[in-house]
Design a protein around this motif. Sequence first.
Motif, PDB file in Angstrom:
ATOM      1  N   LEU A  26      39.388  40.373  79.251  1.00  0.00           N
ATOM      2  CA  LEU A  26      39.599  39.002  79.734  1.00  0.00           C
ATOM      3  C   LEU A  26      40.274  38.949  81.108  1.00  0.00           C
ATOM      4  N   PRO A  27      41.393  39.656  81.346  1.00  0.00           N
ATOM      5  CA  PRO A  27      42.012  39.592  82.682  1.00  0.00           C
ATOM      6  C   PRO A  27      41.096  40.032  83.822  1.00  0.00           C
ATOM      7  N   PRO A  28      40.343  41.151  83.704  1.00  0.00           N
ATOM      8  CA  PRO A  28      39.430  41.500  84.799  1.00  0.00           C
ATOM      9  C   PRO A  28      38.379  40.440  85.083  1.00  0.00           C
ATOM     10  N   ALA A  29      37.985  39.675  84.042  1.00  0.00           N
ATOM     11  CA  ALA A  29      37.003  38.607  84.257  1.00  0.00           C
ATOM     12  C   ALA A  29      37.642  37.373  84.888  1.00  0.00           C
TER      13      ALA A  29
ATOM     14  N   LEU B  98      31.162  39.179  84.902  1.00  0.00           N
ATOM     15  CA  LEU B  98      32.112  38.467  85.765  1.00  0.00           C
ATOM     16  C   LEU B  98      33.095  39.424  86.419  1.00  0.00           C
ATOM     17  N   ALA B  99      33.564  40.398  85.652  1.00  0.00           N
ATOM     18  CA  ALA B  99      34.513  41.377  86.191  1.00  0.00           C
ATOM     19  C   ALA B  99      33.874  42.185  87.316  1.00  0.00           C
ATOM     20  N   LEU B 100      32.641  42.616  87.115  1.00  0.00           N
ATOM     21  CA  LEU B 100      31.950  43.405  88.140  1.00  0.00           C
ATOM     22  C   LEU B 100      31.706  42.584  89.407  1.00  0.00           C
TER      23      LEU B 100
ATOM     24  N   THR C 130      41.675  48.029  90.137  1.00  0.00           N
ATOM     25  CA  THR C 130      42.166  48.399  88.807  1.00  0.00           C
ATOM     26  C   THR C 130      41.380  47.680  87.719  1.00  0.00           C
ATOM     27  N   ASP C 131      41.119  46.395  87.945  1.00  0.00           N
ATOM     28  CA  ASP C 131      40.346  45.610  86.975  1.00  0.00           C
ATOM     29  C   ASP C 131      38.936  46.164  86.808  1.00  0.00           C
TER      30      ASP C 131
END
Length: 320
Positions: free
Chosen positions: A289-292, A42-44, A74-75
Amino acid sequence: MAEGPHSNSTFPCPTFFILTGIPGLGPAQPWLTLVFGPMYLLALLGNGALLTLVQIDSTLQQPMFLLLAALAATDLGLATSIAPGLLAVLCLGPRPVPYSACLVQMFFVHALTAVESGVLLAMACDRAVAVGRPLHYPLLVTKARVGYAVLALALKAVAIVVPFPLLVARFEHFQAKTIDHAYCAHMAVVELVVGNTRANNLYGLALSLAVSGIDILGITGSYGLIAHAVLRLPTQEARAKAFGTCSSHICVILAFYVPGLFSYLTHRFGRHTVPKPVHILLSNIYLLLPPALNPLIYGVRTKQIRDRLLDIFTFRKSQF
């Protein structure tokens, strides 16, 4: 004096460490890939899509969205700095990591965390100006100033985090080569050294309190100004619209600081009551979790991004 734990045998500075992942979980450890794998995916995908959208759509190349692009970059960096190694350890078991690579990972994890906190503060200031001084906003907040602000945040993060690996590199002997962690966290490595670790402990504590504390105070002050400006608006509709422009940012702040605060408190004050696997699990959730979540939050709650994504999907669907 704060000394590293005593051991009957010590090792010279190792050529590699061994990361064990999340100790105590045994055969259950590979199942965590079903949690962290989708988070990283999800982050990617989410942050990659946001960066691409801001780059190709000229209407999104405004200060607010440029700050969002900085947050997405940044994420991406933060998630990539730990997720591949974490997933490898969970799937394949303990793995060696070169000593120099461990110090590099330590630097990037802590530096990108500091950058993310700073970007959230910059976004809060941006919203405060947009709500409090809407007529002067185009003059006060420009793309050039956003660029300078992001550069300053990156340079600040480098300057304050460089001492972490340097303080570890000064030690010549370690009591073990095995790090009971999923990545090279500063304090996890410091626990292995033989020698006086007071400087490491004090600097780590001071940096955590100073960076997060100052940024949280700045964000709180910005939202105090926003609340003051909103309450002076004449109609309920205008107040709701003004608060609506900040709702995405508030969700992102909560996604970053709440898990981080919980992880920090359990590490500092729950060392003897909260099991170590829980500490390590929380620290990984805090970083992944935040990057996702961030791209999902902005994709759903920000009208311009939502509409642009719908336009792209509708256009592609009409081609088939």
